[in-house]
Design an enzyme around this catalytic site. Structure first.
Site, PDB file in Angstrom:
ATOM      1  CG  HIS A 180      -2.058   0.911   1.131  1.00  0.00           C
ATOM      2  ND1 HIS A 180      -1.980   2.257   1.400  1.00  0.00           N
ATOM      3  CD2 HIS A 180      -3.331   0.676   0.727  1.00  0.00           C
ATOM      4  CE1 HIS A 180      -3.154   2.804   1.175  1.00  0.00           C
ATOM      5  NE2 HIS A 180      -3.997   1.874   0.763  1.00  0.00           N
TER       6      HIS A 180
ATOM      7  CG  ASP B  13      -8.629  -4.342  -2.203  1.00  0.00           C
ATOM      8  OD1 ASP B  13      -9.831  -4.259  -1.960  1.00  0.00           O
ATOM      9  OD2 ASP B  13      -7.939  -3.389  -2.590  1.00  0.00           O
TER      10      ASP B  13
HETATM   11  N1  ACO Z   1       3.972  -7.614  -4.770  1.00  0.00           N
HETATM   12  C1  ACO Z   1       5.324  -7.633  -4.965  1.00  0.00           C
HETATM   13  N2  ACO Z   1       6.140  -6.575  -4.816  1.00  0.00           N
HETATM   14  C2  ACO Z   1       5.553  -5.419  -4.478  1.00  0.00           C
HETATM   15  C3  ACO Z   1       4.167  -5.305  -4.263  1.00  0.00           C
HETATM   16  C4  ACO Z   1       3.371  -6.469  -4.416  1.00  0.00           C
HETATM   17  N3  ACO Z   1       2.052  -6.427  -4.213  1.00  0.00           N
HETATM   18  N4  ACO Z   1       3.872  -4.027  -3.939  1.00  0.00           N
HETATM   19  C5  ACO Z   1       5.034  -3.355  -3.962  1.00  0.00           C
HETATM   20  N5  ACO Z   1       6.050  -4.196  -4.284  1.00  0.00           N
HETATM   21  C6  ACO Z   1       7.489  -3.862  -4.335  1.00  0.00           C
HETATM   22  C7  ACO Z   1       7.803  -3.022  -5.585  1.00  0.00           C
HETATM   23  O1  ACO Z   1       8.145  -3.852  -6.681  1.00  0.00           O
HETATM   24  C8  ACO Z   1       8.958  -2.202  -5.084  1.00  0.00           C
HETATM   25  O2  ACO Z   1      10.107  -3.037  -5.075  1.00  0.00           O
HETATM   26  P1  ACO Z   1      11.565  -2.407  -5.356  1.00  0.00           P
HETATM   27  O3  ACO Z   1      11.801  -1.428  -4.243  1.00  0.00           O
HETATM   28  O4  ACO Z   1      12.473  -3.578  -5.318  1.00  0.00           O
HETATM   29  O5  ACO Z   1      11.477  -1.734  -6.696  1.00  0.00           O
HETATM   30  C9  ACO Z   1       8.613  -1.899  -3.629  1.00  0.00           C
HETATM   31  O6  ACO Z   1       7.766  -2.999  -3.212  1.00  0.00           O
HETATM   32  C10 ACO Z   1       7.889  -0.583  -3.411  1.00  0.00           C
HETATM   33  O7  ACO Z   1       6.706  -0.618  -4.212  1.00  0.00           O
HETATM   34  P2  ACO Z   1       6.093   0.592  -5.000  1.00  0.00           P
HETATM   35  O8  ACO Z   1       5.509   0.094  -6.272  1.00  0.00           O
HETATM   36  O9  ACO Z   1       7.085   1.719  -5.069  1.00  0.00           O
HETATM   37  O10 ACO Z   1       4.945   1.018  -4.011  1.00  0.00           O
HETATM   38  P3  ACO Z   1       3.765   1.990  -4.360  1.00  0.00           P
HETATM   39  O11 ACO Z   1       3.456   2.716  -3.099  1.00  0.00           O
HETATM   40  O12 ACO Z   1       4.042   2.802  -5.568  1.00  0.00           O
HETATM   41  O13 ACO Z   1       2.591   0.964  -4.765  1.00  0.00           O
HETATM   42  C11 ACO Z   1       0.674  -0.404  -4.685  1.00  0.00           C
HETATM   43  C12 ACO Z   1       1.531   0.652  -3.946  1.00  0.00           C
HETATM   44  C13 ACO Z   1       0.261   0.122  -6.063  1.00  0.00           C
HETATM   45  C14 ACO Z   1      -0.592  -0.634  -3.870  1.00  0.00           C
HETATM   46  C15 ACO Z   1       1.486  -1.707  -4.829  1.00  0.00           C
HETATM   47  O14 ACO Z   1       1.885  -2.168  -3.567  1.00  0.00           O
HETATM   48  C16 ACO Z   1       0.722  -2.795  -5.581  1.00  0.00           C
HETATM   49  O15 ACO Z   1       0.672  -2.784  -6.802  1.00  0.00           O
HETATM   50  N6  ACO Z   1       0.072  -3.762  -4.827  1.00  0.00           N
HETATM   51  C17 ACO Z   1      -0.731  -4.774  -5.454  1.00  0.00           C
HETATM   52  C18 ACO Z   1      -2.063  -4.201  -5.862  1.00  0.00           C
HETATM   53  C19 ACO Z   1      -2.973  -3.960  -4.682  1.00  0.00           C
HETATM   54  O16 ACO Z   1      -3.152  -4.786  -3.817  1.00  0.00           O
HETATM   55  N7  ACO Z   1      -3.592  -2.768  -4.672  1.00  0.00           N
HETATM   56  C20 ACO Z   1      -4.538  -2.391  -3.641  1.00  0.00           C
HETATM   57  C21 ACO Z   1      -4.173  -1.103  -3.028  1.00  0.00           C
HETATM   58  S1  ACO Z   1      -5.238  -0.790  -1.675  1.00  0.00           S
HETATM   59  C22 ACO Z   1      -6.653  -0.172  -2.350  1.00  0.00           C
HETATM   60  O17 ACO Z   1      -6.703   0.417  -3.412  1.00  0.00           O
HETATM   61  C23 ACO Z   1      -7.857  -0.403  -1.517  1.00  0.00           C
END
Ligand code: ACO
Length: 435
Positions: free
Chosen positions: A312, A370
């Protein structure tokens, strides 16, 4: 906003330093007010994903992502989820405090008398293919509400804003249920005003004219909790979209349609749908035994596979809504005798492995709401393609409360971000034969 401190920005290119006020909120990080930066220095700030930018001042919802805390108007989500129902939560978000008995009665009555949609709306549904994604239908139909309520579209009039808020909260369950019924080819069900908000929605979803539907109280309460947990979440992508759309003076129905469109994406509201599809895929490939292989793919930098329902932007700790949804998940599966549901068992195994794995621990990736809400909705009989619609139904009150807050703010201006331009500089068009 109070200010006690200042921040000074200095430049290495000879531009004179600029001093900015630093404001304190009632809780949470201070903010540096950079509004005069461009005038004073000719420079913009650059923050494309809003990683360090507060886009507005708000009094509605507060999240402490490190603590895993979520407050609506100061009340912890854990207390609201246990002591209040969804319509009390709506009243709270819209009005600033919880209703007393008389206020609740009046609010419920106002919402209830607006649950029907104009009969003409049924024609809009008929314009869609039966296999259209229900979110596509919802974006269209909620936007179309703008064409029905000309009597209350003066956004500068607080009474008009209030009646629009009530109409949206009241009509969303009806529209969401209609989108579902249309996709199945069953007749639309009219609302029944003697039922509670959530029971009425379940009846419109699952009842038919030829067989009455008696909502199960445990399942109604579970749905109501899903709605409470998703009611608002401060300045997320869809809420920011609603505010940005509204900043131009667009009507509330058009703004909420824009919010629904934004919510649809898999990185936002589409995540519970994507999460369940992920669990189904792993299940199809062998279930719990294949988790190791799947987690390895998630961790592989060269693969784009993500563990859906994890991570998140704001929560760097357990999402408090996920804890509550996990409890609800147990209750619902127990009530339906589905304790051995393979999706739930798989989700538990996946959660355990991910919470112990260095990749997730170092990046502070915890389950978000979720991760469980998809499983609960599936158990309630809601098809996967409807999950994001339920989220939109729940979030409508948050969107409208945030929209109303923005419009009521005397300092409100149209949202107009700037850019760092890296494209071609000025050049001349050549005759087509010379290009
Ligand atoms: N699975 C694997 N790796 C992940 C995940 C995940 N779900 N989420 C983040 N990471 C990793 C990224 O690859 C990144 O790795 P790195 O540092 O080696 O490059 C690191 O964790 C940081 O992630 P970001 O993408 O920079 O985090 P951001 O805050 O931009 O993204 C997001 C947040 C979009 C929610 C992301 O975690 C994601 O895509 N999760 C899966 C989708 C999801 O569950 N969304 C629901 C959000 S809650 C809602 O809307 C109610």
């Amino acid at each position: 906003m109070t200010t006690q401190h200042k921040a000074t920005l200095s430049f290495s290119d000879g531009t004179p330093s600029v001093e900015f006020p630093v404001y304190q909120g009632s809780v949470g990080p201070d903010v540096v007010d950079i509004r005069k930066l461009y005038g004073a220095s000719g420079k913009f700030t650059f923050d494309p994903g809003f990683l360090s930018t507060a886009s507005c001042e708000s009094k509605i919802t507060y999240i402490d992502g490190d603590k895993g805390e979520l407050l609506y108007r100061g009340y912890p989500i854990e207390q609201l989820a246990v002591n209040c129902d969804y319509l009390e939560t709506c009243y709270l978000l819209l009005n600033g405090d919880l209703p007393n008995i008389a206020q609740k009665k009046d609010f419920v009555r106002r919402v209830t008398i607006h649950t029907m949609v104009h009969e003409q709306m049924t024609r809009f549904f008929q314009g869609f293919r039966r296999d259209a994604h229900p979110m596509a239908v919802l974006v269209g139909c909620v936007g179309a509400l703008s064409a029905f309520y000309h009597d209350s579209l003066d956004i500068q009039n607080p009474e008009h804003r209030f009646i629009s808020a009530i109409r949206l909260v009241a009509k969303m369950p009806t529209l969401v249920a209609m989108a579902y019924k249309y996709s199945t080819g069953q007749p639309f069900m009219y609302p029944r005003n003697e039922l509670s908000y959530s029971a009425n929605f379940m009846r419109m979803m699952f009842g038919t004219p030829c067989e009455d539907y008696h909502p199960n109280e445990v399942l109604v309460r579970a749905l109501d909790r899903i709605l409470i947990l998703h009611a608002d979440h401060e300045q997320n992508a869809s809420t920011s979209t609603v505010r940005l759309a509204g900043s131009s003076g667009a009507n509330p129905f058009a703004c909420i349609a824009a919010g629904i469109a934004t919510l649809w994406g898999p990185a936002h509201g589409g995540a519970n749908e994507a999460c369940l599809e992920m669990l189904d895929d792993i299940q199809a490939q062998g279930g719990v035994a294949r988790i190791g292989e799947f987690v390895a793919k998630v961790k592989d930098k060269n693969s784009s596979v993500k563990l859906m329902g994890f991570g998140h932007r704001v929560y760097k700790n357990y999402d408090p809504r996920a804890k509550l949804m996990r409890e609800t998940c147990y209750e619902v599966l127990g009530e339906l005798g589905l304790e051995n549901d393979p999706s739930f068992a798989l989700a538990m195994a996946l959660e355990k492995i991910a919470l112990e794995d260095d990749y997730f621990v170092q990046r502070k990736l915890y389950p978000n709401v979720d991760f469980y809400s998809g499983i609960v909705q599936k158990a309630l009989g809601i098809p996967t393609s409807m999950f994001t619609c339920i989220f939109a139904l729940a979030r409508t009150v948050g969107w409208i409360a945030q929209w109303n807050e923005m419009i009521s703010d005397p300092d409100q201006k149209i949202g107009r971000p700037r850019q760092l331009f890296t494209g071609a500089t000025r050049r001349d068009v050549q005759a087509i034969g010379n290009r």
